[in-house]
Design an enzyme around this catalytic site. Structure first.
Site, PDB file in Angstrom:
ATOM      1  N   ASP A  93      -4.659   5.170   5.921  1.00 27.40           N
ATOM      2  CA  ASP A  93      -5.297   6.337   6.536  1.00 27.40           C
ATOM      3  C   ASP A  93      -6.367   5.806   7.502  1.00 27.40           C
ATOM      4  O   ASP A  93      -6.042   5.340   8.590  1.00 27.40           O
ATOM      5  CB  ASP A  93      -5.864   7.177   5.369  1.00 27.40           C
ATOM      6  CG  ASP A  93      -6.448   8.507   5.774  1.00 27.40           C
ATOM      7  OD1 ASP A  93      -7.427   8.523   6.515  1.00 27.40           O
ATOM      8  OD2 ASP A  93      -5.934   9.550   5.330  1.00 27.40           O
ATOM      9  N   ARG A 105       1.063  12.524  -8.982  1.00 33.90           N
ATOM     10  CA  ARG A 105       1.642  11.179  -8.843  1.00 33.90           C
ATOM     11  C   ARG A 105       3.084  11.111  -9.341  1.00 33.90           C
ATOM     12  O   ARG A 105       3.875  10.294  -8.894  1.00 33.90           O
ATOM     13  CB  ARG A 105       0.830  10.162  -9.641  1.00 33.90           C
ATOM     14  CG  ARG A 105      -0.572   9.935  -9.133  1.00 33.90           C
ATOM     15  CD  ARG A 105      -1.150   8.664  -9.754  1.00 33.90           C
ATOM     16  NE  ARG A 105      -2.593   8.600  -9.652  1.00 33.90           N
ATOM     17  CZ  ARG A 105      -3.261   8.157  -8.589  1.00 33.90           C
ATOM     18  NH1 ARG A 105      -2.602   7.757  -7.534  1.00 33.90           N
ATOM     19  NH2 ARG A 105      -4.577   8.123  -8.575  1.00 33.90           N
ATOM     20  N   GLU A 143       0.845  -1.194   0.000  1.00 40.67           N
ATOM     21  CA  GLU A 143       0.000   0.000   0.000  1.00 40.67           C
ATOM     22  C   GLU A 143       0.883   1.248   0.000  1.00 40.67           C
ATOM     23  O   GLU A 143       2.001   1.225   0.525  1.00 40.67           O
ATOM     24  CB  GLU A 143      -0.878   0.008   1.259  1.00 40.67           C
ATOM     25  CG  GLU A 143      -2.318  -0.384   1.018  1.00 40.67           C
ATOM     26  CD  GLU A 143      -3.124   0.657   0.232  1.00 40.67           C
ATOM     27  OE1 GLU A 143      -2.535   1.515  -0.453  1.00 40.67           O
ATOM     28  OE2 GLU A 143      -4.354   0.600   0.309  1.00 40.67           O
ATOM     29  N   ASP A 144       0.357   2.327  -0.551  1.00 36.44           N
ATOM     30  CA  ASP A 144       1.075   3.601  -0.490  1.00 36.44           C
ATOM     31  C   ASP A 144       0.901   4.255   0.877  1.00 36.44           C
ATOM     32  O   ASP A 144       1.845   4.737   1.478  1.00 36.44           O
ATOM     33  CB  ASP A 144       0.592   4.550  -1.604  1.00 36.44           C
ATOM     34  CG  ASP A 144      -0.930   4.665  -1.681  1.00 36.44           C
ATOM     35  OD1 ASP A 144      -1.638   3.939  -0.942  1.00 36.44           O
ATOM     36  OD2 ASP A 144      -1.410   5.473  -2.481  1.00 36.44           O
ATOM     37  N   GLY A 150      -7.907   3.096   7.189  1.00 36.28           N
ATOM     38  CA  GLY A 150      -7.774   1.642   7.215  1.00 36.28           C
ATOM     39  C   GLY A 150      -8.877   0.932   6.441  1.00 36.28           C
ATOM     40  O   GLY A 150      -8.856  -0.287   6.313  1.00 36.28           O
TER      41      GLY A 150
HETATM   42  P1  IMP Z   1      -7.973   4.543   3.776  1.00 38.33           P
HETATM   43  O1  IMP Z   1      -8.922   3.577   3.130  1.00 38.33           O
HETATM   44  O2  IMP Z   1      -8.728   5.679   4.452  1.00 38.33           O
HETATM   45  O3  IMP Z   1      -6.993   3.899   4.729  1.00 38.33           O
HETATM   46  O4  IMP Z   1      -7.173   5.264   2.655  1.00 38.33           O
HETATM   47  C1  IMP Z   1      -6.298   4.586   1.905  1.00 38.33           C
HETATM   48  C2  IMP Z   1      -6.188   5.096   0.486  1.00 38.33           C
HETATM   49  O5  IMP Z   1      -6.615   6.449   0.334  1.00 38.33           O
HETATM   50  C3  IMP Z   1      -4.739   5.065   0.120  1.00 38.33           C
HETATM   51  O6  IMP Z   1      -4.415   3.855  -0.507  1.00 38.33           O
HETATM   52  C4  IMP Z   1      -4.587   6.256  -0.785  1.00 38.33           C
HETATM   53  O7  IMP Z   1      -4.798   5.880  -2.113  1.00 38.33           O
HETATM   54  C5  IMP Z   1      -5.661   7.218  -0.339  1.00 38.33           C
HETATM   55  N1  IMP Z   1      -5.083   8.223   0.595  1.00 38.33           N
HETATM   56  C6  IMP Z   1      -5.132   8.238   1.941  1.00 38.33           C
HETATM   57  N2  IMP Z   1      -4.502   9.300   2.459  1.00 38.33           N
HETATM   58  C7  IMP Z   1      -4.034   9.994   1.407  1.00 38.33           C
HETATM   59  C8  IMP Z   1      -3.259  11.209   1.285  1.00 38.33           C
HETATM   60  O8  IMP Z   1      -2.859  11.879   2.265  1.00 38.33           O
HETATM   61  N3  IMP Z   1      -2.957  11.580   0.020  1.00 38.33           N
HETATM   62  C9  IMP Z   1      -3.353  10.896  -1.092  1.00 38.33           C
HETATM   63  N4  IMP Z   1      -4.057   9.761  -1.030  1.00 38.33           N
HETATM   64  C10 IMP Z   1      -4.399   9.313   0.206  1.00 38.33           C
HETATM   65 MG    MG Z   2      -3.943   3.499  -2.428  1.00 38.42          MG
END
Ligand code: IMP
Ligand code: MG
Length: 178
Positions: A106, A168, A102-103, A108
């Site tokens: 956040d 990106r 994963e990049d 989760g």
């Molecule tokens: P989550 O599902 O909230 O954990 O978010 C995960 C996905 O949201 C990551 O794989 C990113 O693609 C995107 N993401 C979360 N935070 C950021 C950020 O600060 N910048 C850009 N993309 C984000």
């Molecule tokens: Mg992502």
């Protein structure tokens, strides 16, 4: 100086390309030490593509395989909470050792969904690798095994990460200026 503008927002340098290199090398070293047999690295697109390509070149575990899946949750600078599976893993991966790349983790939600999809495929073992982790935003219980860097709840772009599809290609990571 060094600020960038994407659409309506200004961003400042946060993690330089040099530091990213170090982070990737130290993650690769730890992953190589795990020595799990015939690992399958699953890259969660789009954001992870640059990180994954740098990381995978440093993986020295024999019989390493790579595959891709695409899940999307972010619209603008906030997690939408709604996940779309754009494409997944078609082949049989039962009984495999999986590393998810994963990049950024956040809330989760994404990683939770990816793990759920993989568990339905009866894999043997799942390890999660993320370049960045926002501990204050994380709402899930799943353990993140390999973390490049923990960061505060800032919105970041660059090195694969985007703001509405821009940013990106940047080789540094930038954070949103308030
Ligand atoms: P989550 O599902 O909230 O954990 O978010 C995960 C996905 O949201 C990551 O794989 C990113 O693609 C995107 N993401 C979360 N935070 C950021 C950020 O600060 N910048 C850009 N993309 C984000
Ligand atoms: Mg992502």
């Amino acid at each position: 100086m060094n600020d960038i503008q994407l659409y309506d927002k200004k961003f400042e340098v946060f993690i330089k390309a040099d530091e990213l290199k170090h982070i990737v090398s130290s993650l690769a070293k730890k992953i190589n030490e795990s020595n799990l047999e015939n690992p399958l690295f699953i890259v969660v697109l789009n954001g992870s593509f640059l990180f994954a390509s740098d990381l995978i070149k440093k993986i020295e575990i024999p019989n390493t395989e790579i595959s891709f899946m695409k899940i999307s949750s972010y619209i603008g600078v906030n997690s939408s909470g709604k996940l779309k599976k754009i494409f997944g893993i078609e082949k049989d991966i039962s009984n495999r050792n999986i590393f998810i790349i994963e990049d950024i983790v956040d809330s989760g939600n994404t990683i939770h969904e990816v793990v759920k999809i993989l568990n339905n495929k009866n894999v043997k073992n799942i390890k999660i690798i993320t370049l960045l982790y926002k501990p204050d935003a994380y709402k899930k219980k799943i353990k993140i095994d390999y973390i490049g860097k923990s960061i505060s709840n800032d919105f970041v772009v660059g090195y694969g990460l985007d703001y509405n599809d821009l940013g990106r290609n940047l080789s540094n990571i930038y954070k949103l200026k308030e």
